[in-house]
Design a protein around this motif. Structure first.
Motif, short mmCIF file in Angstrom:
data_model
loop_
_atom_site.label_atom_id
_atom_site.label_comp_id
_atom_site.label_asym_id
_atom_site.label_seq_id
_atom_site.Cartn_x
_atom_site.Cartn_y
_atom_site.Cartn_z
N GLN A 185 1.20 -0.10 -1.93
CA GLN A 185 0.22 0.95 -2.03
C GLN A 185 0.53 2.59 -1.16
O GLN A 185 -0.55 3.65 -1.72
CB GLN A 185 -0.05 0.35 -0.35
CG GLN A 185 -1.70 0.90 -0.87
CD GLN A 185 -2.55 0.08 0.58
OE1 GLN A 185 -1.31 -0.68 1.71
NE2 GLN A 185 -3.88 0.17 0.42
N ILE B 197 -3.51 -3.52 -6.22
CA ILE B 197 -2.83 -3.73 -4.65
C ILE B 197 -3.46 -3.89 -3.48
O ILE B 197 -3.26 -4.36 -3.04
CB ILE B 197 -1.45 -1.78 -4.86
CG1 ILE B 197 -1.04 -1.77 -5.92
CG2 ILE B 197 -1.32 -2.09 -3.71
CD1 ILE B 197 -0.16 -0.55 -6.13
N GLN B 198 -4.65 -3.24 -3.53
CA GLN B 198 -4.89 -3.59 -2.52
C GLN B 198 -6.18 -4.83 -2.28
O GLN B 198 -6.06 -4.89 -1.93
CB GLN B 198 -6.76 -2.06 -2.44
CG GLN B 198 -6.79 -0.66 -2.00
CD GLN B 198 -7.21 0.00 -2.29
OE1 GLN B 198 -8.09 -0.01 -1.46
NE2 GLN B 198 -7.71 0.59 -3.73
N ARG C 105 2.65 -3.53 0.45
CA ARG C 105 2.11 -1.63 1.54
C ARG C 105 2.98 -0.37 1.21
O ARG C 105 2.58 0.81 0.82
CB ARG C 105 2.45 -1.37 2.74
CG ARG C 105 1.39 -2.65 3.64
CD ARG C 105 1.14 -2.45 4.82
NE ARG C 105 0.20 -3.33 5.87
CZ ARG C 105 0.52 -4.78 7.12
NH1 ARG C 105 1.63 -4.64 7.16
NH2 ARG C 105 -0.78 -5.05 7.21
#
Length: 430
Positions: A257, A266-267, A254
């Motif tokens: 992100q 990354i997602q 996170r």
């Protein structure tokens, strides 16, 4: 430069858009994009701060708002005038002036402008995460290390390219890891204060050597050297997720992100970490949405394939893997998915048997480093005798797995089976 985003595709992804949209916005709406002058193919990048300011309807400060080519010339001229550099201005360690002091990362480019251009083009190609582009990047970065053998970042970039070729290209672990390990070692020897040198060594320590303690040391050093580098948090988060450290993994992913909110990789890996932590519905919803918006990103389909297999949905698994095969241009995977699709016409049992044969063959040849995938395939087929045989053989070899998501799925499927659960606990990392 932690604020830098390389390549049209990554610039578009910052806004959740594709490459074509980014190019159109740059042409029609003055999206602030920069090009390194020289060479036959322009190296394109953007600065996150400028993109965010543009999206908010603001304007960059005058010095940054100048047309890209003029801006580079103006910077170079100013530095020459100050006596900072001579004709080889590519040696400047570029730092984002407005970045917080603790997140600044200086990267000195090679003194030879031609070698610097090769390095930047190679890095730019890696941003696309496409098989052909990665192979071209490997060739360019090998040339960089030949022409400037004392340039540590060149070796780190080469190691990263080789490692990416395993996931997005056609190379197997056996093809990629030996050269990547050598390049990563040279990077650390030549540039011990470079975060990416520690990052690629940490990746190899975990995924090749299965040495979590060593990998943690490398990544903690990389993040300490460059806390603003999204790549360090991203790669470390993946390792933590695989090792079963779910809370810490999600924290780092996170964080990555937050630094790169438009990054599809990354997602995707954040969704995979959620599945590994047991959050199946949220993970599948995210991956399906990503697959709809970014159908050309192979890892999304690869993650969905594994989840389909965990759910016992063989037709969906084969369809997803067929997409992976085409996107990665992997002939072996093409042949296998075609054979599996034909086997399905005879019933799921035939496909289950064939998939287990493939997994066992990869394990026997050394293509698979551990028996975790073979066990997972046997588990998905509810073949208890084969599963126990695989688990017992792995324990006899003193294997130690990561694969927290696969282990969680197997333990859930065999809950209450003391023999299976005990062996999975012994083989697991936690």
């Amino acid at each position: 430069m932690p604020d830098r985003i390389d390549g049209w595709k990554s610039i578009g992804a910052h806004f959740g858009r594709d490459r074509t949209t980014a190019i159109r916005w740059a042409r029609e709406r003055d999206l602030p994009v920069h090009r390194i002058p020289g060479g036959k193919t322009a190296t394109v990048y953007a600065l996150r701060q400028e993109l965010d300011l543009w999206a908010q309807g603001g304007t960059s400060e005058p010095a940054l708002a100048a047309p890209p080519r003029r801006r580079w010339k103006a910077i170079a001229a100013a530095l020459v005038g100050l006596g900072v550099i001579g004709g080889g201005w590519f040696a400047v360690p570029w730092v984002v002036p407005s970045a917080p002091a603790e997140t600044r990362t200086a990267l000195a480019l090679p003194g030879d402008p031609a070698v610097a251009d090769l390095f930047l083009k190679g890095r730019d190609l890696l941003a696309d995460r496409e098989a052909a582009a990665i192979e071209k990047a490997i060739d360019l970065l090998r040339d960089v290390t030949r022409r400037d053998p004392g340039y540590g970042p060149g070796y780190a970039a080469l190691a990263e390219a080789l490692l990416l070729s395993r996931e997005f290209g056609t190379r197997s672990d056996r093809q990629a890891f030996p050269e990547a390990r050598a390049a990563a070692g040279d990077a650390l020897r030549l540039s011990p204060s470079q975060a990416s040198a520690h990052r690629v060594n940490g990746f190899i320590a975990y995924w090749r050597d299965r040495d979590f303690a060593a990998a943690r040391r490398y990544f903690e050093k990389a993040i300490a050297l460059a806390p603003g580098d999204a790549g360090g948090h991203f790669w470390f988060g993946n390792i933590l997720a695989d090792h079963g450290e779910s809370a810490e993994a999600l924290t780092h992913l996170r964080q990555a992100q937050t630094m790169m909110p438009g990054s599809v990789p990354i997602q995707t890996d954040l969704a995979w970490a959620l599945w590994s932590a047991g959050e199946r519905d949220e993970a599948v919803a995210t991956l399906n949405d990503l697959a709809r918006r970014h159908p050309d990103f192979a890892v999304i389909h690869d993650c969905l394939a594994v989840i389909h297999l965990a759910d016992g949905d063989y037709p969906a698994y084969v369809r997803a893997q067929a997409q992976v095969a085409e996107l990665r241009q992997n002939d072996t995977l093409r042949l296998r998915t075609t054979a599996l699709s034909q086997a399905l016409s005879a019933g799921s049992g035939s496909a289950q048997k064939l998939l287990l044969e493939y997994a066992q063959a990869d394990l026997a040849s050394g293509e698979s480093r551990t028996a975790a995938w073979t066990a997972f395939v046997a588990s998905a087929a509810r073949d208890r005798s084969s599963l126990l045989a695989v688990l017992r053989a792995a324990e006899a070899r003193r294997e130690k797995w990561g694969d927290a998501g696969l282990i969680r799925a197997m333990r859930s499927k065999w809950a209450g089976d003391a023999q299976v659960e005990t062996l999975l606990i012994r083989l697991g990392a936690g």
